[in-house]
Design a protein around this motif. Structure first.
Motif, short mmCIF file in Angstrom:
data_model
loop_
_atom_site.label_atom_id
_atom_site.label_comp_id
_atom_site.label_asym_id
_atom_site.label_seq_id
_atom_site.Cartn_x
_atom_site.Cartn_y
_atom_site.Cartn_z
N SER A 69 0.84 -1.19 0.00
CA SER A 69 0.00 0.00 0.00
C SER A 69 0.88 1.25 0.00
O SER A 69 1.98 1.24 0.54
CB SER A 69 -0.90 0.00 1.24
OG SER A 69 -1.75 -1.12 1.23
N ASN A 70 0.37 2.31 -0.58
CA ASN A 70 1.16 3.52 -0.73
C ASN A 70 0.36 4.75 -0.32
O ASN A 70 -0.86 4.81 -0.53
CB ASN A 70 1.60 3.69 -2.20
CG ASN A 70 2.26 2.45 -2.75
OD1 ASN A 70 3.35 2.10 -2.33
ND2 ASN A 70 1.59 1.77 -3.67
N GLY A 71 1.05 5.71 0.25
CA GLY A 71 0.44 6.99 0.55
C GLY A 71 1.43 8.10 0.27
O GLY A 71 2.60 8.00 0.64
N ALA A 107 1.94 12.39 0.37
CA ALA A 107 1.50 13.74 0.69
C ALA A 107 2.32 14.71 -0.14
O ALA A 107 3.56 14.65 -0.15
CB ALA A 107 1.67 14.02 2.18
N LEU A 119 -3.28 14.69 -0.98
CA LEU A 119 -3.02 13.40 -0.35
C LEU A 119 -3.45 12.31 -1.31
O LEU A 119 -4.63 12.23 -1.70
CB LEU A 119 -3.79 13.27 0.97
CG LEU A 119 -3.64 11.93 1.70
CD1 LEU A 119 -2.20 11.74 2.16
CD2 LEU A 119 -4.59 11.89 2.90
N ILE A 127 -3.70 8.27 -2.01
CA ILE A 127 -3.72 7.01 -1.28
C ILE A 127 -4.02 5.87 -2.23
O ILE A 127 -4.97 5.95 -3.02
CB ILE A 127 -4.76 7.03 -0.14
CG1 ILE A 127 -4.43 8.11 0.88
CG2 ILE A 127 -4.85 5.69 0.54
CD1 ILE A 127 -5.47 8.27 1.96
N ASN A 128 -3.23 4.82 -2.16
CA ASN A 128 -3.46 3.61 -2.93
C ASN A 128 -3.37 2.44 -1.94
O ASN A 128 -2.31 1.83 -1.76
CB ASN A 128 -2.40 3.47 -4.03
CG ASN A 128 -2.53 2.14 -4.75
OD1 ASN A 128 -3.60 1.57 -4.80
ND2 ASN A 128 -1.43 1.66 -5.29
N PRO A 129 -4.46 2.16 -1.22
CA PRO A 129 -4.36 1.20 -0.11
C PRO A 129 -4.46 -0.27 -0.51
O PRO A 129 -4.50 -1.14 0.35
CB PRO A 129 -5.55 1.60 0.76
CG PRO A 129 -6.55 2.12 -0.21
CD PRO A 129 -5.76 2.80 -1.30
N GLU A 189 -13.98 7.76 3.95
CA GLU A 189 -13.10 8.93 4.03
C GLU A 189 -13.71 9.92 5.01
O GLU A 189 -14.92 10.19 4.96
CB GLU A 189 -12.95 9.57 2.65
CG GLU A 189 -11.98 10.74 2.60
CD GLU A 189 -11.80 11.28 1.19
OE1 GLU A 189 -11.20 12.36 1.05
OE2 GLU A 189 -12.26 10.62 0.24
N GLY A 215 -8.35 11.25 6.40
CA GLY A 215 -7.95 10.19 5.49
C GLY A 215 -8.95 9.05 5.45
O GLY A 215 -10.16 9.26 5.56
N GLN A 220 -5.14 5.46 7.22
CA GLN A 220 -4.16 5.99 6.26
C GLN A 220 -4.58 7.40 5.88
O GLN A 220 -5.67 7.62 5.36
CB GLN A 220 -4.12 5.11 5.00
CG GLN A 220 -2.98 5.42 4.07
CD GLN A 220 -2.87 4.38 2.95
OE1 GLN A 220 -3.87 3.86 2.48
NE2 GLN A 220 -1.66 4.10 2.54
N GLY A 221 -3.71 8.38 6.25
CA GLY A 221 -4.10 9.74 5.94
C GLY A 221 -3.06 10.73 6.42
O GLY A 221 -1.95 10.38 6.69
#
Length: 253
Positions: free
Chosen positions: A198-200, A202, A215, A217-219, A228, A241, A252-253
């Motif tokens: 997973s990627n985040g 900012a 922001l 997010i690719n969870p 959200e 997030g 995730q945020g």
């Protein structure tokens, strides 16, 4: 156009329509007066509370507003109680879950938890119970009352433990008199696959065209796996997030 919903007004309206028969209702209404929910143009809830616990109360209430069924189903699955809603077909799924998560162990862990965490978990339960009390048209599949220990059964912020390597058919065969090795054998080695995760990201305002922070997010979950929202409290909490349905923290945020 932004819309602001104040719990105090909602609670008062509910009580005016129907006298309260729940002795806990007064305490829930008192906490509700410390909470506001602002939904922006996209319907995303921005929750503000005087304390962190107030923010938890509000954010789980907002999740229930958006999709109570998803919140309840996640806990039915996490506690091994799915069969109560879906019948015999879910019995072995429940069994597999209880081999991984024991509700009695979760209750014991709640009792041994630090006080600050108990306060948050109680606020979580109160928020969901207040939602059900003020929305009698919502009919739970099985969980008519939420208890503070329950979040411990579903506290992993991502997809969860890899229990699916134990196949439901294998459990069925084992408990129906099948060969033991079906239930306990190690999974077959799999071919090499490229690692995933997973990627985040900012992005600061100085690095965007409109000078607004972004922001990304690719969870690595299904599109509707998380909601959200924003949680803010006067104790210093300010998080925005993705929150997994039914959990009281921003994952995730």
């Amino acid at each position: 156009m932004k819309k602001v919903f104040l719990f105090a007004l909602m609670g008062a309206a509910a009580c005016a329509a129907k006298p309260s028969v729940n002795p806990e209702m007064a305490a829930w209404e008192s906490r509700a007066q410390n909470v506001s929910i602002t939904r922006d143009d996209w319907g995303i809830p921005h929750v503000h509370g005087k304390t962190d616990a107030d923010a938890v109360f509000g954010m789980i209430y907002a999740q229930a507003e958006d999709d109570f069924n998803r919140v309840e189903t996640n806990y039915l699955n996490a506690m091994g109680r799915l069969a109560e809603a879906e019948g015999e077909s879910a019995i072995y799924r429940d069994l597999r879950m209880k081999l991984f998560i024991d509700p009695e162990d979760m209750k014991a862990k709640f009792e041994s938890s630090p006080d600050w965490l108990k306060v948050l978990m109680r606020a979580w339960a109160d928020g969901l119970n207040f939602y059900l009390q003020t929305h009698p048209q919502v009919k739970p599949r099985a969980l008519a009352k939420f208890e503070p220990w329950m979040p411990l059964s579903y506290s992993e912020g991502s997809i969860g433990g890899d229990i699916e390597s134990i196949g439901l058919n294998d459990l069925n065969a084992f408990y129906a008199g099948g060969a033991r090795e079906l239930a306990v054998a190690a999974p077959e080695p799999k071919a090499f696959r490229e690692p995933t995760g997973s990627n985040g990201f900012a992005v600061a305002p100085a690095n965007t065209a409109d000078h607004q922070a972004m922001l990304l997010i690719n969870p690595h979950t299904s599109f509707f796996f998380r909601s959200e929202l924003q949680m803010v409290s006067e104790e210093g909490l300010n998080a925005y997030g993705a929150a997994t349905w039914g959990q009281f923290f921003i994952y995730q945020g």
